[in-house]
Design an enzyme around this catalytic site. Structure first.
Site, PDB file in Angstrom:
ATOM      1  CB  SER A 153     -15.726 -51.805   9.239  1.00 54.98           C
ATOM      2  OG  SER A 153     -16.614 -52.423  10.146  1.00 54.98           O
TER       3      SER A 153
ATOM      4  CG  ASP B 146     -24.017 -50.944   4.070  1.00 57.80           C
ATOM      5  OD1 ASP B 146     -23.873 -51.897   3.271  1.00 57.80           O
ATOM      6  OD2 ASP B 146     -25.066 -50.766   4.717  1.00 57.80           O
TER       7      ASP B 146
ATOM      8  CG  ASN C  69     -13.000 -59.869   2.208  1.00 58.79           C
ATOM      9  OD1 ASN C  69     -12.593 -61.016   2.036  1.00 58.79           O
ATOM     10  ND2 ASN C  69     -13.675 -59.525   3.300  1.00 58.79           N
TER      11      ASN C  69
ATOM     12  CB  SER D 137     -16.378 -68.796  -4.164  1.00 52.46           C
ATOM     13  OG  SER D 137     -16.616 -70.130  -3.738  1.00 52.46           O
TER      14      SER D 137
ATOM     15  CE  LYS E 193     -18.260 -64.603  -3.160  1.00 53.91           C
ATOM     16  NZ  LYS E 193     -17.447 -63.449  -2.753  1.00 53.91           N
TER      17      LYS E 193
ATOM     18  CB  THR F 131     -14.697 -67.220   8.864  1.00 52.68           C
ATOM     19  OG1 THR F 131     -15.926 -67.759   8.334  1.00 52.68           O
ATOM     20  CG2 THR F 131     -13.664 -67.152   7.747  1.00 52.68           C
TER      21      THR F 131
END
Length: 243
Positions: free
Chosen positions: A37, A63, A90, A143, A170, A201
């Protein structure tokens, strides 16, 4: 299960959305999951929420646009666990709000800095730890908009979805997937790109979007493939996806 038997997994961008759900499902499968995170505060809230649900996970400040942050994260994981079995790349952004010709150079650059260079940097800097695993797995979240067929075929249901810088970033990840997989093939490390599908989301509220529990399935599936599983492929939760 001993510490040596338990697989260690890191999920980037795991404080929200598909990344958070991927971390949850991997933890439910018995892996020691590390929440990657950018914000320690947000990551800690995820750790606490999972703990309340009976899932023990760790936290790594990460990061993907900051090399020093990635290096520190790799050092932390190395000192604590000595290896990394699963890396789920991700973390990503989508900044498209205009036609490509009207997009700012700054937003285009940030898209590639996060989605492509960030994924490359995390993979490269964690690779020494993944090489120490007996079953190294790298998952790169791509994607369906990365598919050149979907982007160019006027009969495709995704042809009218115009997110050009996101799609280009992507598509670049798909190319990285192929080349990392080729390079690492003899090492036993498997590298695959996955397509989560249109998922509801905080940023996606489109009608027909699937729940995050479904969106995380492809990441989890290819994070856990056995030694007879594929490498260098592009998959959705049902199987092979078109390039």
């Amino acid at each position: 299960m001993s510490e040596q038997e338990q697989k260690i997994a890191l999920v980037t961008g795991a404080s929200d959305g598909i990344g958070k759900e991927t971390a949850r499902q991997l933890a439910q499968q018995g892996l020691q999951v590390l929440i990657g995170s950018r914000s320690l505060e947000k990551g800690q809230k995820v750790v606490e929420a999972f703990a309340a649900a009976g899932l023990s996970v760790g936290l790594v400040q990460l990061d993907v646009t900051d090399r020093e942050s990635i290096e520190k994260a790799a050092q932390q994981v190395g000192e604590q666990y000595g290896r990394l079995d699963v890396l789920v790349n991700n973390a990503g952004i989508a900044l498209d709000r205009t036609p490509l010709s009207e997009m700012s150079i700054e937003d285009f650059t940030l898209t590639f800095q996060t989605n492509v260079i960030g994924t490359f940097s995390v993979t490269k800097l964690f690779l020494p730890l993944i090489r120490k695993s007996s079953q190294g797995r790298i998952v790169i979240v791509s994607s369906r908009l990365a598919s050149l067929l979907n982007m160019s075929d006027e009969n495709s249901r995704y042809y009218s979805v115009v997110l050009p810088s996101y799609a280009a970033s992507k598509a670049a990840l798909n190319a990285l997937t192929i080349h990392f997989a080729r390079e690492l093939k003899d090492s036993g490390i498997k590298v695959n790109a996955v397509e989560p599908g249109l998922t509801a989301t905080r940023y996606v509220t489109l009608e027909g979007a699937q729940p995050v529990e479904v969106g995380a399935e492809s990441s989890v599936k290819y994070a856990l493939i056995g030694d007879d599983g594929p490498t260098g492929g592009f998959f959705d939760r049902e199987g092979v996806h078109v390039w």
